[in-house]
Design an enzyme around this catalytic site. Structure first.
Site, mmCIF file in Angstrom:
data_model
loop_
_atom_site.group_PDB
_atom_site.id
_atom_site.type_symbol
_atom_site.label_atom_id
_atom_site.label_comp_id
_atom_site.label_asym_id
_atom_site.label_seq_id
_atom_site.Cartn_x
_atom_site.Cartn_y
_atom_site.Cartn_z
ATOM 1 N N GLY A 463 0.818 -1.212 0.000
ATOM 2 C CA GLY A 463 0.000 0.000 0.000
ATOM 3 C C GLY A 463 0.847 1.256 0.000
ATOM 4 O O GLY A 463 0.343 2.370 0.097
ATOM 5 N N THR A 464 2.157 1.072 -0.110
ATOM 6 C CA THR A 464 3.082 2.184 0.055
ATOM 7 C C THR A 464 3.249 2.999 -1.212
ATOM 8 O O THR A 464 3.713 4.133 -1.164
ATOM 9 C CB THR A 464 4.469 1.639 0.438
ATOM 10 O OG1 THR A 464 4.785 0.591 -0.505
ATOM 11 C CG2 THR A 464 4.468 1.049 1.821
ATOM 12 N N ALA A 509 12.751 1.323 3.967
ATOM 13 C CA ALA A 509 13.916 1.419 3.097
ATOM 14 C C ALA A 509 13.658 0.917 1.687
ATOM 15 O O ALA A 509 14.565 0.862 0.873
ATOM 16 C CB ALA A 509 15.082 0.640 3.710
ATOM 17 N N ILE A 623 12.065 13.477 -3.033
ATOM 18 C CA ILE A 623 10.726 12.886 -2.983
ATOM 19 C C ILE A 623 10.390 12.428 -4.394
ATOM 20 O O ILE A 623 10.243 13.239 -5.307
ATOM 21 C CB ILE A 623 9.699 13.909 -2.454
ATOM 22 C CG1 ILE A 623 10.058 14.319 -1.021
ATOM 23 C CG2 ILE A 623 8.289 13.343 -2.518
ATOM 24 C CD1 ILE A 623 10.138 13.194 -0.017
ATOM 25 N N LEU A 624 10.290 11.120 -4.579
ATOM 26 C CA LEU A 624 10.164 10.576 -5.936
ATOM 27 C C LEU A 624 8.738 10.653 -6.457
ATOM 28 O O LEU A 624 8.518 10.740 -7.645
ATOM 29 C CB LEU A 624 10.676 9.132 -5.970
ATOM 30 C CG LEU A 624 12.137 8.951 -5.552
ATOM 31 C CD1 LEU A 624 12.570 7.507 -5.764
ATOM 32 C CD2 LEU A 624 13.053 9.891 -6.328
ATOM 33 N N LYS A 627 2.758 12.523 -4.410
ATOM 34 C CA LYS A 627 1.419 12.100 -4.009
ATOM 35 C C LYS A 627 1.466 10.906 -3.046
ATOM 36 O O LYS A 627 0.872 10.938 -1.976
ATOM 37 C CB LYS A 627 0.605 11.752 -5.248
ATOM 38 C CG LYS A 627 -0.837 11.488 -4.919
ATOM 39 C CD LYS A 627 -1.715 11.501 -6.153
ATOM 40 C CE LYS A 627 -3.164 11.337 -5.705
ATOM 41 N NZ LYS A 627 -4.080 11.321 -6.840
ATOM 42 N N GLU A 699 7.835 5.144 7.803
ATOM 43 C CA GLU A 699 7.582 5.145 9.240
ATOM 44 C C GLU A 699 7.770 6.520 9.865
ATOM 45 O O GLU A 699 7.425 6.732 11.022
ATOM 46 C CB GLU A 699 8.519 4.146 9.944
ATOM 47 C CG GLU A 699 8.337 2.730 9.470
ATOM 48 C CD GLU A 699 9.514 1.843 9.867
ATOM 49 O OE1 GLU A 699 9.270 0.795 10.468
ATOM 50 O OE2 GLU A 699 10.662 2.195 9.570
#
Ligand SMILES: Cc1cc2nc3c(=O)[nH]c(=O)nc-3n(C[C@H](O)[C@H](O)[C@H](O)COP(=O)(O)OP(=O)(O)OC[C@H]3O[C@@H](n4cnc5c(N)ncnc54)[C@H](O)[C@@H]3O)c2cc1C
Lengths: 733, 323
Positions: A463-464, A509, A623-624, A627, A699
């Protein structure tokens, strides 16, 4: 600067139901399993009356401690530390309330459940030892586990006399913080569909690490790792609960082998609380010694928890503040008649940050100092041990930008000073630090004649947003639009390096691990493709010595061709290569940071603390996908706030029963409890960590969130609640 | 869930005919099916009454009539409810979740069973479920349990929010059984547990609730429902207060006060009403009036906060009405 942002490529499949999770798989001849769990916490199964269940329609088999499917081995690797090592149905002994005592297999799920309800178990019960509260005073130092830093005392300097250092400090405070157990409560329960063919197991089983799951199952089942194929493309939440292998998957696999039929086992919602892992309760005592000007002189941090999985001392304290004298220790309470504890989202980090960021707030108050100012006075520039510099640390900017966005200057310095009608309004802040890292891993990138390219790695997407980040990174590396990238993940047959990358999506990670390997593999694949263009029969570029690849096209010898055309002309199914990312540069330390700012409103009559505003400023490298990154942070923050607001596993000390083991009584925040989170990302790519510059965030939001809430409650009311959750009864004046 | 037979009734007569020993009516099913799955109740026969025309929300000579099969959501949003009786609409809107309110009925709501975790877990003893088996809540996890109307046999609360509002308004139930029709004050409908907690109310075997009548009470326009809970939605009350006041010239002429989450049944507080009467409508009055609200309470190990919370919840409701 516009940050890359893309909708999840798996979103449509998920909302339309097309995405098939483990339990959605139906195989011909499949048998359904239902677990029966113990209603005592300690003792023995004396007898089981199975007659009625056997006679019920559709029952195929009932496994019990006296008649269990064969297991040949035990869990290996980290699972041996963080999961239940005793195989299911091992013997008649009962070690916790809710332990599996039978598995009923029937033709339909209803028949299995119905028959399970007819089983009568007679126990010889003994008074359980299930109270963490009572066990605390008998806590012991944990045995050290080779290769694992958890539970090992940390002293700085090595010969520190922490009591003397505290005594010599101008100001000292000592406080104890209690956190109850928590359960992952992911939406998708642990479920597995297992089928054997020719001695090989295929198992559809939701997992964070398909390759580790295969390794662990192979050990338990006594087969080669290559003979276990784990398929898990969609995972309905893991949070550490699906990092290792638990009994339901083991039983599905073993029963399927025994019966020669496919077997599905879905864990019941109530059963998840006991047959799979949870975050153990913890009790932490902090003693801080400081100078009047706020500089820390001594930090003592002593923790008691059920097991090593929750070690806030190691995870938290060395990473936050500079102090010349530090002493960190942990004790555990082994032998409790409680379900097995494991890791849960930000294990140790969440609990540690709650205690540390609250005690810092308490110290700030004691010193009459602004909480941010106190933190800046103790800013950590290099690691506590070894004095390694941090690769890229902009926590100070997080504080500054966050305070500005949130309006920190409007905070009432005196607790209880700000009211709005019947509401007492308070602001609190807290820091989040999360070790960042990555493991070397292997990715395969391949070009296909239909103009798409595959990017594969044995990681998972719980879900990441990993599906999407792999597509975006593949697109960037190959100069193609993302919709021409076909990511592959969630499959133990896909490549991995065999480092700790075997555990897939853990420790926040995954993105940092997988994306650099995509860049490497893409380079190798492009080289292979160019060579193919220059040499393959049928290639229009054959013989050219200047073949170049750009944005899906190859040029050379004055000609041009797309890779789709090329592979079609050469009649080649695919051209690709594997690439493995480089080892981590160990001259620096790596961590992600955030500053949380929280506003609460506490009713002056009835004490409900309501969240009213929340700002988080994040320093997590590049930040890739803005969203999905925002989704990870808001989800993480809410996950952490839940512990402050309402979430709590309630264990009855006298019976070992979890009295709220269901989603009606185990309170998770609902939409009405949340607010529109203000999430802001700083933009400092960490290129020392990897070429993509991305650090972990999964996290990070969770860390510190509860402390920000508790600190805000204190600012609103003057009440310091040190035992979570902060329910209205604790705030009644 | 144990096997059962099922029949759907289309009329009250048919429903009564089909009901019998060990049968249960199925309305929205949000309590019944839940408890059947847990095997807390295992009716041999289920009579579906969703097609029985026990509908209607209308004003009549005796007040507002609400059919037993009206859904919680529809009642909460109805102008004949929301305007004259805000306390009812607010109690409904703070109940359960939108999904449940769309399914659940007024009759079912009043007959929902306690949320006591021991009652809901057949692996534990419970005098309410299995008379004489014992009550683990007395020494167990009893934070959410009752402090008023309890006995050594049972300390479970009645969970309905609606019932608290209706108790404050002194609503009456219309009942239909084989023996004909009767009406009963809601206040007389629920029993105290005493030594027989399994006898929860005055409903006779096979009897149907056909509707509820809320007496006309013009000043109930000034009423409210305050619910204190551990999260902001989808959770039962730690404590709640249904309050209506009739204020003239700044003085309280009449008041209605009932509480939830603290009693083994919806708890009317006539002493508080009395203490409010004739006093000025202001905070000092409220605080003085609730001083004895929890008199006679028997707090348990984990809910010692409830007497104070009860007093404060009532004050908060009154402060809202004053504002
Ligand atoms: C997760 C959850 C949260 C909830 N939160 C709240 C809350 O915050 N506040 C609150 O008040 N309630 C709450 N509820 C309870 C909910 O309001 C009730 O379940 C619902 O009102 C019951 O109505 P129903 O029509 O579904 O009844 P059913 O489940 O169909 O029936 C309940 C009982 O009443 C009987 N029955 C039903 N209708 C009649 C009739 N006309 N005559 C005779 N007998 C009848 C049935 O036989 C059964 O015994 C919650 C429920 C759930 C599941």
């Amino acid at each position: 600067m516009a940050r890359p942002s893309m909708d999840r490529i798996d979103a449509r499949a998920k909302v339309t139901g097309a995405a098939r999770y483990s339990a959605d798989h139906k195989l011909p001849g499949m048998v359904h399993g239902h677990l029966v769990t113990s209603t005592i916490a300690r003792g023995r199964v004396v007898s089981m009356d199975l007659d009625a269940a056997r006679a019920a329609g559709g029952v195929v088999e009932i496994y019990t401690p006296d008649h269990r499917p064969a297991f040949q081995g035990a869990l290996t690797g980290l699972a041996a530390v963080f999961a239940e090592t005793r195989p299911p149905l091992a013997d008649r002994e009962v070690h916790y309330h809710g332990q599996i005592v039978a598995l009923v297999l029937a033709e339909t799920v209803e028949q299995a459940r119905d028959a399970a309800a007819l089983i009568r178990v007679t126990y010889e019960a003994q008074p359980p030892n299930s109270s963490f509260e009572d066990a605390k005073e008998h806590a012991v130092s944990p045995p050290s586990v080779p290769g694992l830093p958890l539970g090992v005392p940390i002293k700085e300097p090595e010969n520190v006399d922490i009591k003397a250092a505290l005594a010599a400090s101008e100001v000292t405070i000592e406080r104890t913080y209690e956190i109850p157990p928590r359960h992952h409560s992911m939406m998708e329960p642990h479920a597995a569909v297992a089928v054997w063919q020719d001695g090989r197991l295929t198992i559809y089983s939701g997992t964070q690490g398909p390759a580790a799951h295969a390794m662990e199952l192979s050990g338990v089942l006594g087969v080669e790792q290559a003979d276990v194929h784990v398929i898990s493309p969609y995972v309905g939440g893991g949070f550490g609960g699906k990092a290792f292998t638990w009994a339901p998957a083991m039983l599905a696999a073993a029963a399927a082998r025994e019966l020669g039929r496919p077997v599905k086992v879905v864990t019941g919602r109530e059963q998840l609380f006991t047959v799979t892992g949870h975050r153990a309760a913890s009790s932490q005592t902090f003693a801080l010694g400081a100078r009047r000007d706020g500089r820390l002189n001594a930090i003592e941090h002593a923790t008691i928890s059920q097991s090593l999985g929750e070690d806030p001392g190691y995870r938290t304290t060395p990473k936050y503040y500079a102090a010349p004298n530090v002493h960190i220790s942990m004790k555990i309470t082994p032998g409790l008649d409680l379900p097995t504890a494991t890791i849960m989202r930000a294990p140790g980090d969440e609990s540690g940050s709650f205690a540390l960021e609250c005690v810092m707030d308490e110290l700030a108050e004691e010193l009459g100092m602004d909480p941010i100012e106190l933190r800046m006075r103790n800013y950590l520039e290099s690691t506590l041990k070894g004095k390694l510099p941090y690769s890229s640390k902009h926590l100070d900017e997080c504080y500054r930008v966050g305070a500005e966005r949130f309006g920190w200057s409007r905070r009432g310095e005196r607790p209880g000073a700000v009211t709005d009608g019947e509401w007492q309004v308070g602001m609190g802040m807290a820091t989040a630090v999360l070790d960042a890292g990555r493991a070397p891993t292997t990715v395969r990138v391949a070009f296909r004649p239909n103009g798409t390219a595959t990017v594969g790695n044995a990681t998972s997407d719980a879900g990441t947003g990993m599906w999407t980040v792999m597509a975006m990174t593949g697109a960037r590396a190959l100069g193609l639009p993302a919709d021409r990238i076909r990511p592959a993940l969630g499959d133990s047959a896909l490549p991995f390096a065999g480092s700790s990358d075997i555990y897939g999506a853990v420790g926040s990670a995954a993105t940092a691990t997988v994306t650099p390997a995509i860049l490497t593999a893409a380079r190798e694949a492009i080289a292979k493709l160019a060579e193919h263009a220059a040499t393959a029969e049928g290639s229009p570029l054959r013989g050219a010595d200047d073949v170049r690849y750009a944005e899906g096209r190859l040029t050379g010898g004055g000609k041009a061709v797309t890779f789709g055309e090329l592979l079609t002309l050469t009649g080649t199914a695919e051209v690709g290569a594997q690439g493995t990312s480089a080892d981590l540069d160990t001259t620096h330390a790596y961590a992600s940071y955030a500053a949380h700012f929280c506003e609460v409103r506490v009713n002056r009559w009835t004490g409900e603390p309501l969240l009213s505003r929340f700002t988080t400023v994040v320093d997590a490298g590049a930040i890739l996908n803005a969203k999905t990154a925002r989704g990870q942070i808001t989800g993480g923050v809410l996950f952490g706030l839940a512990a402050a607001m309402c979430e709590e596993g309630r264990v009855e000390g006298a019976t070992g029963r979890i009295s709220n083991a269901n989603l009606a009584d185990y309170l998770l925040p609902v939409n009405a409890d949340t607010v529109e989170f203000d999430v802001h990302f700083l933009d400092h790519p960490d290129t020392r960590l990897s070429p993509t510059g991305a650090r972990g965030i999964g996290e990070l939001g969770t860390v510190g969130a509860a402390a920000a809430f508790a600190n805000a409650v204190h600012n609103a009311t003057g009440r310091r609640v040190r035992t979570l959750p902060i329910t209205p009864d604790k705030l009644l004046a | 869930m144990r096997p059962y037979t099922y029949a759907a009734a289309r009329s009250v007569g048919e429903a009564l005919e089909r009901a019998g020993d060990g049968s249960a009516y199925l309305a929205g099913g949000t309590t019944l099916v839940d408890l059947m799955k847990l095997e807390v109740v295992s009716p041999a026969h289920v009579v579906d009454i969703t097609a029985v025309p026990l509908r209607g929300i209308r004003r009549g000579p005796r007040g507002l009539f609400i059919g037993a099969m009206e859904r919680m959501a529809d009642v909460a949003g109805h102008h004949l409810v929301a305007e004259p009786y805000p306390v009812v609409a607010e109690a409904l809107r703070q109940s359960a979740s939108p999904q449940i309110r769309n399914m659940a009925t007024i009759g079912g709501n009043l007959l929902q069973r306690t949320r006591c975790g021991y009652f809901r877990d057949p692996a534990t003893p419970c005098n309410r479920r299995e008379p004489g088996s014992g009550c683990p809540a007395v020494d167990g996890h009893n934070r959410s349990h009752a402090i008023l109307g309890t006995s050594d046999a049972c300390v479970a609360t009645h969970p309905s929010d609606l019932a608290v509002a209706l108790t404050a308004l002194d609503a009456r139930l219309s009942l239909r059984g084989a023996g004909g029709e009767r009406t009963l004050r809601l206040a007389d409908f629920y029993r105290l547990p005493g030594g027989t907690p399994h006898l929860e109310n005055e409903l006779r075997p096979g009897e149907l609730i056909t509707g509820v009548t809320v007496p006309a009470l013009p000043w109930a326009r000034r009423s409210t429902y305050v619910k204190v809970r551990d999260r902001r939605s989808y959770e039962f009350a730690l404590c709640s207060a249904a309050v209506a006041v009739h204020v003239k010239g700044g003085v309280i002429r009449e008041a209605r006060v009932a509480a939830g989450g603290v009693g083994t049944r919806p708890w009317r507080l006539p002493a508080v009403e009395e203490a409010l009467r004739g006093r000025p409508m202001r905070t000092e009055t409220f605080e003085a009036a609730v001083a004895h609200a929890a008199d006679g309470a028997r707090p348990l190990a984990r809910n010692a906060f409830k007497p104070a919370l009860l007093r404060r919840t009532i004050v908060r409701a009154l402060v809202h009405l004053a504002g």
